[in-house]
Design a protein around this motif. Structure first.
Motif, PDB file in Angstrom:
ATOM      1  N   SER A   1      31.529  -2.933   9.417  1.00 56.29           N
ATOM      2  CA  SER A   1      31.862  -2.454  10.869  1.00 56.29           C
ATOM      3  C   SER A   1      32.788  -0.778  10.575  1.00 56.29           C
ATOM      4  CB  SER A   1      32.880  -3.193  11.354  1.00 56.29           C
ATOM      5  OG  SER A   1      32.390  -4.494  11.939  1.00 56.29           O
ATOM      6  N   VAL A   2      33.194  -0.830   9.134  1.00 53.03           N
ATOM      7  CA  VAL A   2      34.051   0.597   8.671  1.00 53.03           C
ATOM      8  C   VAL A   2      33.667   1.230   7.736  1.00 53.03           C
ATOM      9  CG1 VAL A   2      36.032  -0.585  10.038  1.00 53.03           C
ATOM     10  CG2 VAL A   2      35.732  -0.783   7.652  1.00 53.03           C
ATOM     11  N   ASP A   3      32.505   0.774   6.738  1.00 55.40           N
ATOM     12  CA  ASP A   3      32.217   1.327   5.669  1.00 55.40           C
ATOM     13  C   ASP A   3      31.058   2.114   5.729  1.00 55.40           C
ATOM     14  OD1 ASP A   3      34.582   0.213   4.220  1.00 55.40           O
ATOM     15  OD2 ASP A   3      33.470  -1.573   3.611  1.00 55.40           O
ATOM     16  N   GLU A   4      31.207   3.164   4.915  1.00 55.17           N
ATOM     17  CA  GLU A   4      29.857   4.211   5.007  1.00 55.17           C
ATOM     18  C   GLU A   4      28.869   3.380   3.807  1.00 55.17           C
ATOM     19  OE1 GLU A   4      28.500   8.289   3.452  1.00 55.17           O
ATOM     20  OE2 GLU A   4      30.981   7.999   3.502  1.00 55.17           O
ATOM     21  N   VAL A   5      27.561   3.454   4.309  1.00 58.20           N
ATOM     22  CA  VAL A   5      26.386   2.783   3.558  1.00 58.20           C
ATOM     23  C   VAL A   5      25.982   3.987   2.804  1.00 58.20           C
ATOM     24  CG1 VAL A   5      24.276   1.677   3.372  1.00 58.20           C
ATOM     25  CG2 VAL A   5      26.059   1.014   4.786  1.00 58.20           C
ATOM     26  N   ALA A   6      25.556   4.126   1.463  1.00 51.43           N
ATOM     27  CA  ALA A   6      25.133   5.060   0.922  1.00 51.43           C
ATOM     28  C   ALA A   6      23.667   5.523   1.080  1.00 51.43           C
ATOM     29  CB  ALA A   6      24.981   4.786  -0.641  1.00 51.43           C
TER      30      ALA A   6
END
Length: 306
Positions: free
Chosen positions: A238-243
């Protein structure tokens, strides 16, 4: 500081030629390198990494060189250009120094690229990936040579990529050639996946150090501990960036594209040392030749070296 020491050493060498005509042997040079090694301060405890991401636990039989000293080694002594601000330090065997002409070191970095999805790990054709890497490296050589650096060739896998899905650790090894040097370089790469990025451990040495690196690898894989909130399992979609890169991209070195192709493959210092020793020998052979031609006792420096 290290640049100043090396400058003084070679200045002293040239003065010795003019005043005492003493031959600089490889043993003399080794003694000077040992003196430089004494300038470094190593640690043997737990090292907290920047920004609170985690820690490095230095295992028995190893020692740690901090980031500032490691940067001087990589850039000023080993000749890896444009590497400022990237290293978090080095791990190396206790009985070896950074000025040793054999062995290896693990350079440590952290790439905050986001959460790396590992779903492609079992689907990658690493032979095809190797060919792409070789082609891309060859294409980048014009940029390297235009900048005054020697070309790079990826000879092949020294160890095929392996991904430990349970531990979230990826590792592989490349055999690399710098210029036309007959002694090839080993880059043994380890990537520890975390919530916000990847901790990079890159062993660099000559190919003769491969057996030692492989033997020590089990110890090195256990040195990394992410702090709470930074572990791979702490990922919050929900909040984290995916590489942008998956496992294949890590192996191919796409993560380091922002730093330039110079940072993808590290050079081991030994190749610089061999070149300097050879230069000293050539210098002395010219001096002796000049003396013979003059038929005198003088030690005039050849014109091309003045």
């Amino acid at each position: 500081m290290l640049k100043r020491i090396l400058y003084l050493f070679f200045t002293f060498t040239l003065l010795s030629v003019n005043t005492h005509a003493q031959e600089v042997t490889e043993e003399d040079y080794t003694h000077q390198l040992d003196s430089i090694e004494q300038l470094f301060t190593y640690r043997h405890d737990t090292v907290e990494l920047a920004n609170g991401i985690g820690r490095i636990i230095v295992p028995d039989g190893f020692r740690y060189l901090d980031a500032d000293q490691s940067e001087k080694v990589l850039v000023e002594l080993w000749g890896n250009p444009w590497y400022e601000g990237m290293t978090l330090g080095m791990i190396l065997p206790e009985n070896q120094g950074v000025m040793s002409d054999s062995g290896y070191v693990f350079n440590i970095e952290y790439n905050e690229i986001g959460y790396v999805k590992d779903g492609d790990a079992g689907d990658i054709d690493y032979d095809d990936l190797l060919k792409d890497m070789q082609d891309e490296t060859a294409a980048g050589n014009k940029q390297r040579t235009d900048a005054g650096y020697e070309p790079i060739s990826i000879i092949g896998w020294a160890a095929s990529p392996f991904y430990d899905k349970d531990r979230k650790i990826l590792h592989w090894a490349k055999e690399v050639q710098f210029g036309d040097n007959p002694e090839h370089t080993l880059n043994y790469n380890v990537r520890v996946l975390g919530r916000k990025g990847v901790l990079v451990l890159n062993a660099v040495g000559s190919m003769s150090s491969y057996g030692q690196v492989e033997q020590d690898l089990a110890h090195v894989l256990n040195i990394v501990q992410f702090n709470d909130g930074y572990r791979y399992g702490d990922f919050n979609p929900s909040v984290d960036e995916v590489a942008s890169w998956t496992i294949g991209g890590l192996v191919a070195g796409k993560v380091l594209a922002k730093a330039g192709f110079f940072a993808v493959i590290l050079k081991f210092w030994k190749f610089i040392a061999i070149g300097v020793v050879a230069l000293v020998r050539i210098f002395w052979s010219r001096i002796r030749g000049k003396k013979a031609n003059d038929g005198g006792e003088g030690t005039a420096i050849p014109e091309q070296l003045t």
